[in-house]
Design an enzyme around this catalytic site. Sequence first.
Site, PDB file in Angstrom:
ATOM      1  CG  ASN A  10      11.962  23.985  43.250  1.00  9.46           C
ATOM      2  OD1 ASN A  10      12.353  23.087  42.525  1.00  9.46           O
ATOM      3  ND2 ASN A  10      10.849  24.651  43.021  1.00  9.46           N
ATOM      4  CG  ASP A  70      11.431  34.529  45.405  1.00  8.14           C
ATOM      5  OD1 ASP A  70      11.286  33.392  45.880  1.00  8.14           O
ATOM      6  OD2 ASP A  70      10.522  35.385  45.479  1.00  8.14           O
ATOM      7  CE1 TYR A 155       1.074  28.636  38.379  1.00  7.45           C
ATOM      8  CE2 TYR A 155       3.293  28.986  39.250  1.00  7.45           C
ATOM      9  CZ  TYR A 155       1.926  28.999  39.422  1.00  7.45           C
ATOM     10  OH  TYR A 155       1.389  29.365  40.635  1.00  7.45           O
ATOM     11  CG  ASP A 156       8.434  24.905  33.055  1.00 15.86           C
ATOM     12  OD1 ASP A 156       8.388  26.142  33.077  1.00 15.86           O
ATOM     13  OD2 ASP A 156       9.438  24.254  33.377  1.00 15.86           O
ATOM     14  CG  HIS A 181      12.182  32.523  34.007  1.00  9.28           C
ATOM     15  ND1 HIS A 181      11.687  31.711  33.004  1.00  9.28           N
ATOM     16  CD2 HIS A 181      12.091  31.789  35.144  1.00  9.28           C
ATOM     17  CE1 HIS A 181      11.299  30.553  33.530  1.00  9.28           C
ATOM     18  NE2 HIS A 181      11.534  30.582  34.825  1.00  9.28           N
TER      19      HIS A 181
HETATM   20  P1  ITT Z   1      12.656  28.047  47.076  1.00 12.52           P
HETATM   21  O1  ITT Z   1      11.996  29.242  47.652  1.00 12.52           O
HETATM   22  O2  ITT Z   1      13.120  27.054  48.107  1.00 12.52           O
HETATM   23  O3  ITT Z   1      13.742  28.411  46.103  1.00 12.52           O
HETATM   24  P2  ITT Z   1      10.112  27.687  45.687  1.00 12.52           P
HETATM   25  O4  ITT Z   1       9.569  26.579  44.846  1.00 12.52           O
HETATM   26  O5  ITT Z   1       9.287  28.176  46.823  1.00 12.52           O
HETATM   27  O6  ITT Z   1      11.568  27.225  46.182  1.00 12.52           O
HETATM   28  P3  ITT Z   1       9.842  30.246  44.306  1.00 12.52           P
HETATM   29  O7  ITT Z   1       9.084  30.848  45.394  1.00 12.52           O
HETATM   30  O8  ITT Z   1      10.901  31.057  43.640  1.00 12.52           O
HETATM   31  O9  ITT Z   1      10.524  28.878  44.764  1.00 12.52           O
HETATM   32  O10 ITT Z   1       8.962  29.696  43.107  1.00 12.52           O
HETATM   33  C1  ITT Z   1       7.679  30.020  42.898  1.00 12.52           C
HETATM   34  C2  ITT Z   1       6.975  28.974  42.099  1.00 12.52           C
HETATM   35  O11 ITT Z   1       7.005  29.373  40.741  1.00 12.52           O
HETATM   36  C3  ITT Z   1       7.546  27.562  42.115  1.00 12.52           C
HETATM   37  O12 ITT Z   1       7.067  26.817  43.190  1.00 12.52           O
HETATM   38  C4  ITT Z   1       7.032  27.015  40.791  1.00 12.52           C
HETATM   39  O13 ITT Z   1       5.694  26.576  40.924  1.00 12.52           O
HETATM   40  C5  ITT Z   1       7.055  28.251  39.923  1.00 12.52           C
HETATM   41  N1  ITT Z   1       8.292  28.325  39.126  1.00 12.52           N
HETATM   42  C6  ITT Z   1       9.504  28.805  39.486  1.00 12.52           C
HETATM   43  N2  ITT Z   1      10.366  28.710  38.472  1.00 12.52           N
HETATM   44  C7  ITT Z   1       9.696  28.132  37.447  1.00 12.52           C
HETATM   45  C8  ITT Z   1      10.033  27.754  36.143  1.00 12.52           C
HETATM   46  O14 ITT Z   1      11.263  27.922  35.658  1.00 12.52           O
HETATM   47  N3  ITT Z   1       9.084  27.214  35.381  1.00 12.52           N
HETATM   48  C9  ITT Z   1       7.826  27.023  35.841  1.00 12.52           C
HETATM   49  N4  ITT Z   1       7.426  27.339  37.063  1.00 12.52           N
HETATM   50  C10 ITT Z   1       8.354  27.895  37.870  1.00 12.52           C
END
Ligand code: ITT
Length: 198
Positions: A10, A70, A155-156, A181
């Site tokens: 990401n 995560d 979701y920001d 977070h």
């Molecule tokens: P990696 O597993 O490769 O790190 P990912 O996008 O799948 O990438 P996550 O499973 O941790 O990562 O993220 C879950 C989702 O939550 C992510 O796709 C975003 O839609 C959301 N998310 C994560 N961090 C966020 C943030 O700081 N602000 C808003 N949305 C966020």
Amino acid sequence: MRQIIVATHNRDKVNEFRGIFSDMEIALLTLEQFPSVGAIEEDASTLEGNALKKASEVFRLTGIPALADDTGLEVRYLNDAPGVFSSRYAGVGATYETNVRKLLRDLNGVPLRRRGARFRSVLAFVPSPEGVEITEGSCHGVILEQPRGSGGFGYDPIFLPDGYSRTFAEMEPDLKNQLSHRAKAAFEMREILRRHSW
Ligand code: ITT
């Protein structure tokens, strides 16, 4: 300079880590520089389990100390969903936009006072097979009824952090990187990284 590989596909997360760790003497490598590291299935039932799996796998494949994140958005009215399923809430092929739309649909008609939520980030750092470090950070707020702002990601645009009048997508990246977070989990991790030598 010491090196860490950020174990995520990401780009938005990588950008935030670059901001958060900008004053540290550490070179952040990314998986874009290691195309042989493919997708890592996030099949654990917890954020901790997935973060640990991503960091361990990337360390095993590259031999470079790996940092994984995560993150889940936990909405109280939905019994903490989407949580660990935040990236695929709208199903196979979900995007930031479809996930946001599904969440707004699921909360349709729910008043603001019952739309409390928190983002939770778990970071795992794996510098060697034995030396695993975990930190966690969370940020409380509410889910708005309409998206606001074009910054940030995920979701920001619908997340209004407690005590602020702007969503994460409306504020400067530097401000999100002080109170989010991910920032809280990363600040704790910075202290651990300072103590480590590799
Ligand atoms: P990696 O597993 O490769 O790190 P990912 O996008 O799948 O990438 P996550 O499973 O941790 O990562 O993220 C879950 C989702 O939550 C992510 O796709 C975003 O839609 C959301 N998310 C994560 N961090 C966020 C943030 O700081 N602000 C808003 N949305 C966020």
